[in-house]
Design an enzyme around this catalytic site. Structure first.
Site, PDB file in Angstrom:
ATOM      1  N   GLY A  13     -13.123   0.374  -5.160  1.00 46.32           N
ATOM      2  CA  GLY A  13     -12.456   0.103  -6.426  1.00 46.32           C
ATOM      3  C   GLY A  13     -12.394   1.356  -7.270  1.00 46.32           C
ATOM      4  N   GLY A  78      -4.869  -9.407  -1.716  1.00 43.95           N
ATOM      5  CA  GLY A  78      -4.521 -10.816  -1.742  1.00 43.95           C
ATOM      6  C   GLY A  78      -5.414 -11.643  -0.822  1.00 43.95           C
ATOM      7  CG  HIS A 235      -0.814  -8.646  -3.977  1.00 41.40           C
ATOM      8  ND1 HIS A 235       0.262  -8.491  -3.137  1.00 41.40           N
ATOM      9  CD2 HIS A 235      -1.910  -8.408  -3.221  1.00 41.40           C
ATOM     10  CE1 HIS A 235      -0.155  -8.189  -1.928  1.00 41.40           C
ATOM     11  NE2 HIS A 235      -1.480  -8.131  -1.954  1.00 41.40           N
ATOM     12  CG  ASP A 236      -3.757  -4.512  -3.456  1.00 43.92           C
ATOM     13  OD1 ASP A 236      -2.884  -5.217  -2.911  1.00 43.92           O
ATOM     14  OD2 ASP A 236      -4.833  -4.236  -2.899  1.00 43.92           O
ATOM     15  CB  THR A 237       1.217  -4.866  -2.231  1.00 43.89           C
ATOM     16  OG1 THR A 237       0.140  -4.679  -1.314  1.00 43.89           O
ATOM     17  CG2 THR A 237       2.475  -4.250  -1.647  1.00 43.89           C
ATOM     18  CG  ASN A 294       1.450  -7.603   5.504  1.00 50.27           C
ATOM     19  OD1 ASN A 294       2.222  -7.149   4.681  1.00 50.27           O
ATOM     20  ND2 ASN A 294       0.690  -8.656   5.270  1.00 50.27           N
ATOM     21  CD  GLU A 302     -11.235   5.411   4.835  1.00 52.58           C
ATOM     22  OE1 GLU A 302     -12.434   5.551   4.533  1.00 52.58           O
ATOM     23  OE2 GLU A 302     -10.421   6.357   4.828  1.00 52.58           O
ATOM     24  N   GLY A 404      -2.864   6.082  -0.737  1.00 45.20           N
ATOM     25  CA  GLY A 404      -3.618   7.211  -0.201  1.00 45.20           C
ATOM     26  C   GLY A 404      -2.861   8.081   0.765  1.00 45.20           C
TER      27      GLY A 404
END
Length: 486
Positions: A13, A78, A235-237, A294, A302, A404
């Site tokens: 975060g 989500g 929603h982050d997207t 997606n 990661e 990123g």
């Protein structure tokens, strides 16, 4: 006005302090923290207490720089949710990466087939354990939980209540559930009834911008005023797309643990072609629909870095990317969405095992593994872009890149080559930018997201990568498509 954006992904975060006016946009990162599912009683869950403490630390860090904060907004991934009774969370929410959340997937599709789900929701997600699948499994295996619950909140709204906000539903994150009708921008209750799933726990859905009350007093005491909690595009997207200077003929690619490739339209597309090519309809800010696909994204990288770090090896990004640039290109490809990849085993060995099993060159050194992953990710993205273009039946002339991946020059170069299109990279923190912009719209500093996007184009430095070496990529796309069907 001064705004705090709290952007929480599945692996970490970040908290930002932003100042937005009608003609300027400034923001800075003030706090960063790790996140990830924790194992409890054999299940992978999200630690709500830890997340609240980390959010509070972020708000305090913002207050150290600017004590007068007007609003705070949270966006997250989500799919995941919490169940509450009388305002109390019954237990920490399950993670969509928990292996058991899809136990009843087969029986779900025996009750309502995939086409019925698509017609009801516009979502063609058959691989990611979204809310619909999780609810179905809980209702079959833990029905007593629903006997106790009186409300369901998606993660951004759940976390907002922990900071004092009123419970609510918000369209952009709700649309990830595979439980929303994208034309009505409301719950697909007929589908849920067919599946004998409870609808009385579902909150009323609002568009981004709803004001949710003051920040909890124990958090606001260090500030000179009490900020208001606001639901951004949560929603982050959805926030990331809102933060991109997106033209009508452009595709977007939001890069993080997941890659979200898509384009923005005013109406959902539920055609045969959309169903066949697994294009989903999720809801965006300002009444838009995001047509998207997606791809499992930097999660694999990661997980590799996590394994190398635990083994005492270097995980410096620049060193890994330098080694990847020197590695043999396209020596091996993996399907990022293959079922073989999980959080249960070290990821580098899972990648090597996949390559051995598919009779490919096995990447041994970290640089070779990273190159394998980058080649695979851009190839899978190029395949998805071909399918998206077929569905919209319009040329998508460029790719606007956020997240990123913007910092990864090798990735940007390979993406331009693989897709055969210019890649416009930036802003890096598109999700935070979109979060802050939708907060600014909520308090009437900006009239709409379109105006905010113009501001982004004026205020941020963007990089454009032109295709340089397009030869051979069609062959690689065919190769990966074959691997994905094996």
């Amino acid at each position: 006005m001064n705004h705090v954006a709290i952007d929480i992904g599945a692996s970490g975060g970040t908290v930002y302090l932003g100042t937005v006016t009608s003609s300027s946009f400034e923001f800075e990162e003030v706090h960063r923290f790790d996140n990830g599912p924790v194992e409890r009683n054999g299940r992978y869950v999200w630690d709500l207490n830890a997340l609240r403490n980390r959010m509070v630390s972020g708000i305090e860090a913002a207050a150290d720089r600017e004590p007068s904060i007007d609003t705070v907004g949270i966006d997250t991934w989500g799919l995941d949710f919490g169940l509450l009774s009388d305002g109390e969370v019954l237990r920490d929410p399950l993670s969509y990466r928990d292996p058991d959340v899809t136990e009843t997937r087969k029986s779900l599709f025996e009750t309502v087939d995939e086409r019925r789900v698509f017609e009801a929701t516009g979502i063609t997600n058959w691989n990611t354990p979204n809310t619909l699948w999780q609810l179905h499994t809980l209702a079959r295996h833990e029905p007593a939980l629903f006997d106790q619950a009186d409300s369901l909140l998606m993660m951004p709204q759940l976390l907002t209540t922990l900071l004092g906000g009123r419970p609510c539903g918000e369209t952009t994150v709700a649309s990830t559930t595979q439980m929303v009708d994208p034309s009505e921008r409301d719950w697909a209750t007929d589908l849920l009834d067919d599946l004998s799933l409870p609808v009385d726990v579902l909150p009323t859905l609002d568009e981004p911008g709803r004001r949710l009350g003051p920040l909890a007093s124990d958090v606001a005491e260090s500030l000179s005023s009490t900020p208001e909690l606001v639901a951004p595009a949560s929603h982050d997207t959805a926030s990331a797309v809102a933060g991109l200077p997106l033209a009508e003929d452009a595709a977007f690619l939001s890069t993080g643990s997941w890659f979200i490739l898509g384009c923005e339209r005013r109406e959902p597309v539920r055609t045969d072609a959309a169903f066949e090519h697994a294009v989903s309809n999720e809801l965006g800010a300002d009444g838009t629909v995001r047509l998207l696909k997606n791809v499992n994204g930097f999660f694999l990288l990661e997980e590799c870095r996590k394994s190398w770090r635990e083994a005492g090896a270097s995980t410096d990004y620049e060193a890994l990317l330098s080694a990847a640039r020197e590695a043999t290109p396209r020596a091996a490809l993996v399907d990022p969405d293959a079922d073989e990849f999980s959080i249960d085993e070290p990821m580098p060995e899972q990648i090597r095992s996949y390559c051995r099993d598919t009779d490919q060159t096995v990447p041994e050194e970290p640089g070779e593994v990273v190159r394998c992953l980058l080649d695979s990710l851009v190839t899978k993205t190029a395949l998805a872009l071909d399918e998206l273009t077929t569905v919209v039946d319009e040329p998508l002339s460029r790719v606007n890149l956020g997240g990123g991946g913007v910092r990864n020059e090798l990735f940007c170069e390979l993406l331009a080559d693989a897709t055969g299109r210019p890649v416009v990279a930036g802003p890096v923190e598109a999700t935070a930018v979109g979060n802050l912009l939708t907060q600014a719209v909520a308090v009437d500093t900006l009239p709409d997201v379109a105006t905010g996007r113009q501001l982004v184009e004026e205020e941020f430095e963007l990089a454009t990568y032109e295709p340089a070496t397009t030869d051979g990529w069609d062959r690689e796309k065919n190769r990966l498509a074959e691997l994905a069907t094996e």
